[in-house]
Design a protein around this motif. Sequence first.
Motif, PDB file in Angstrom:
ATOM      1  N   UNK A  26       0.840  -1.207   0.000  1.00  0.00           N
ATOM      2  CA  UNK A  26       0.000   0.000   0.000  1.00  0.00           C
ATOM      3  C   UNK A  26       0.871   1.252   0.000  1.00  0.00           C
ATOM      4  N   UNK A  27       1.931   1.220   0.782  1.00  0.00           N
ATOM      5  CA  UNK A  27       2.800   2.395   0.875  1.00  0.00           C
ATOM      6  C   UNK A  27       3.538   2.707  -0.401  1.00  0.00           C
ATOM      7  N   UNK A  35       3.308   9.680  -1.593  1.00  0.00           N
ATOM      8  CA  UNK A  35       2.982   8.286  -1.329  1.00  0.00           C
ATOM      9  C   UNK A  35       3.069   8.073   0.175  1.00  0.00           C
ATOM     10  N   UNK A  36       2.304   7.126   0.670  1.00  0.00           N
ATOM     11  CA  UNK A  36       2.256   6.890   2.112  1.00  0.00           C
ATOM     12  C   UNK A  36       3.599   6.430   2.656  1.00  0.00           C
ATOM     13  N   UNK A  37       4.295   5.597   1.917  1.00  0.00           N
ATOM     14  CA  UNK A  37       5.532   5.020   2.414  1.00  0.00           C
ATOM     15  C   UNK A  37       5.239   3.759   3.213  1.00  0.00           C
ATOM     16  N   UNK A  38       6.234   2.905   3.395  1.00  0.00           N
ATOM     17  CA  UNK A  38       6.014   1.606   4.044  1.00  0.00           C
ATOM     18  C   UNK A  38       5.597   1.704   5.503  1.00  0.00           C
ATOM     19  N   UNK A  42       2.126   0.389   6.737  1.00  0.00           N
ATOM     20  CA  UNK A  42       2.028  -0.670   7.739  1.00  0.00           C
ATOM     21  C   UNK A  42       1.072  -0.294   8.857  1.00  0.00           C
ATOM     22  N   UNK A  43       1.050   0.990   9.210  1.00  0.00           N
ATOM     23  CA  UNK A  43       0.111   1.443  10.229  1.00  0.00           C
ATOM     24  C   UNK A  43      -1.327   1.255   9.765  1.00  0.00           C
ATOM     25  N   UNK A  44      -1.633   1.698   8.549  1.00  0.00           N
ATOM     26  CA  UNK A  44      -2.990   1.550   8.027  1.00  0.00           C
ATOM     27  C   UNK A  44      -3.367   0.074   7.862  1.00  0.00           C
ATOM     28  N   UNK A  45      -2.398  -0.730   7.418  1.00  0.00           N
ATOM     29  CA  UNK A  45      -2.668  -2.163   7.272  1.00  0.00           C
ATOM     30  C   UNK A  45      -2.961  -2.791   8.624  1.00  0.00           C
ATOM     31  N   UNK A 165      -4.697   9.711  11.291  1.00  0.00           N
ATOM     32  CA  UNK A 165      -5.593  10.786  10.843  1.00  0.00           C
ATOM     33  C   UNK A 165      -4.805  11.979  10.316  1.00  0.00           C
ATOM     34  N   UNK A 166      -3.665  12.279  10.912  1.00  0.00           N
ATOM     35  CA  UNK A 166      -2.932  13.509  10.584  1.00  0.00           C
ATOM     36  C   UNK A 166      -1.758  13.311   9.631  1.00  0.00           C
ATOM     37  N   UNK A 167      -1.316  12.056   9.445  1.00  0.00           N
ATOM     38  CA  UNK A 167      -0.100  11.848   8.655  1.00  0.00           C
ATOM     39  C   UNK A 167      -0.287  12.191   7.179  1.00  0.00           C
ATOM     40  N   UNK A 168      -1.443  11.867   6.624  1.00  0.00           N
ATOM     41  CA  UNK A 168      -1.625  12.042   5.177  1.00  0.00           C
ATOM     42  C   UNK A 168      -1.399  13.490   4.778  1.00  0.00           C
ATOM     43  N   UNK A 169      -2.040  14.429   5.484  1.00  0.00           N
ATOM     44  CA  UNK A 169      -1.778  15.830   5.152  1.00  0.00           C
ATOM     45  C   UNK A 169      -0.373  16.229   5.577  1.00  0.00           C
ATOM     46  N   UNK A 170       0.138  15.626   6.665  1.00  0.00           N
ATOM     47  CA  UNK A 170       1.494  15.958   7.099  1.00  0.00           C
ATOM     48  C   UNK A 170       2.505  15.748   5.983  1.00  0.00           C
ATOM     49  N   UNK A 171       2.369  14.625   5.263  1.00  0.00           N
ATOM     50  CA  UNK A 171       3.293  14.332   4.164  1.00  0.00           C
ATOM     51  C   UNK A 171       2.943  15.131   2.914  1.00  0.00           C
ATOM     52  N   UNK A 172       1.670  15.046   2.486  1.00  0.00           N
ATOM     53  CA  UNK A 172       1.263  15.718   1.255  1.00  0.00           C
ATOM     54  C   UNK A 172       1.363  17.234   1.399  1.00  0.00           C
TER      55      UNK A 172
END
Length: 563
Positions: A26-27, A35-38, A42-45, A165-172
């Motif tokens: 997924x990452x 991209x989410x990264x591994x 792994x957290x989402x998985x 919840x916060x990582x996706x915007x943190x990276x993007x």
Amino acid sequence: MTWVHDFLVKYPELALFLTIGLGYWVGGFRFGHFKLGPVTGSLFAGLAIGQLAEVPVSGMAKSFLFLLFLFGIGYSVGPQFMQALKRDGLKPVALGVVCAATGLATAVTLAKLLGLDAGFAAGLLSGALTESPAMGTAIEAIGALPISEAERARLIAHVPVADAVTYVFGAAGCIWFLSTLAPKLLGIDLVEEARKLEAELGIDRAKPGVVSAWRPIELRAFRVPEGGRTVGLTIAAAEALLPEYRMFVQRVRRDGVILDAAPDLVLQAGDIVAVSGRRETLVDVLGGMAQEVEDRELLDIPVLVAEVMVTNKDLAGRTLAEAAGQEWTRSLFLRGVTRGGQALPIGPGLVLRRGDLATVSGPEHVVARAAKGIGPVVAPTDETDFVALCLAIFLGGLAGVLIAFPVGGMTISLSTSVGTLLAGLVVGHTRTRLPLFARIPDGAVNLMTALGLAAFVAMTGLHAGPVFFSALAEAGIGLFFAGIVVTMAPLVVGLYFGRHVLRMNPILLLGGLAGAQTMTAAMAAVQERSHSPVAVLGYTPVVPIAHILLTSWGSVIVGIMAA
């Protein structure tokens, strides 16, 4: 579904491998620069699989893997961290400290305003600032709080929920801000600024010499023509005719006999000389002056390509142009320089730092001679110094337990996590002075940092999965918007602080801000938009500072929120 539930519960080790595998899969999906990264994958998985079953998670296994990861990170950034603390590294240090402090202050302020508990607050910080290791230090700090086991389990489960919840915007958001919005706020043209910086460093992509720095070095044979410029000159004088091209005579065939290329040997018409240099230089320069011949025996010279660590204090701090003037650089060619695992753009103005790895090539005796002026040759090894590795983690963890500081009305220990990180830092720095001390192959370090963190985060997700939606409902939508503010605040503050107070070059500033968020993808986005690799020069001195501080903030924010 009952069979799946029972299987995952009965074989938690297989559930973990499934989680990590899905996480890496997924990452790996990319959406533009994002991209989410591994790790986040792994957290989402883990959160998803946690919906199917309450997979038992071993606390000892989590801690073991996390400590391996932290030591690996410290070991990797140790040389650059200490260098960043020196006088010429004050700007990167200041930028890293200001951004990290702003992120912590913003996270604490919003957590208090929203009434978040210590778990949600820690996840808000780790996700919005894209520093997953902060989850580990926060969970360890929660484990030391004087609270009931039920409350401790609840707070620990909240950490990965808020992080997800916060990582996706943190990276993007970091990628978008640094590659698109920040240049507009600064009023600069990224491409033009990158070209200006390249010119200052002596990097000009329009010149063949710079391109050739990345191409293989060659050895070719040429016949000295009658009436040629080099006839009657010594080899030293002949090489000095075109010093800017760095061509060196390695051997000479005269009347069928192969002679060593002594500097005082006088060249004669008809000699066949073996000349080393960059391929296009030999073709474009010598190709028009002398006849190339095939002489396998003459060209059969042992050539070594080796990585040499910069440890010589007389060389550290000098530019490549200054280093090239040293006597031991004759017949030596530089193929590349890496700093903190990042390849640096090569140019005369590049300043060498202690701990840099220089890839050089030349005859074996030349490389051996050059090592005396640069530092020891770092030969590849497949053996890990487990004595140093394990004792360093033990001593670092012990120090983390014993060292404590007051936070509000509580006393918080440094923690085994931060202690291990600092131990890795010390060992990594020590290797710049004693390169044969505590040797760990790059592959082993990569395994510790990649698998260690991914497995830890996967287990954290598995543990939090069953309560994810209930915890998310408890936190509310405000958590997501708080994450946006926590992500943007240090970037905006750092942008104006770096530009108007520190007066940093804008390209180096953008690279530094990517390092302050430990977001390599954001640095890569700046490189792509600027059509230049030079942003990495701003990234490398800041990222070790950020890793240390942001990882430590996990413990700090728990202490503040629980006080």
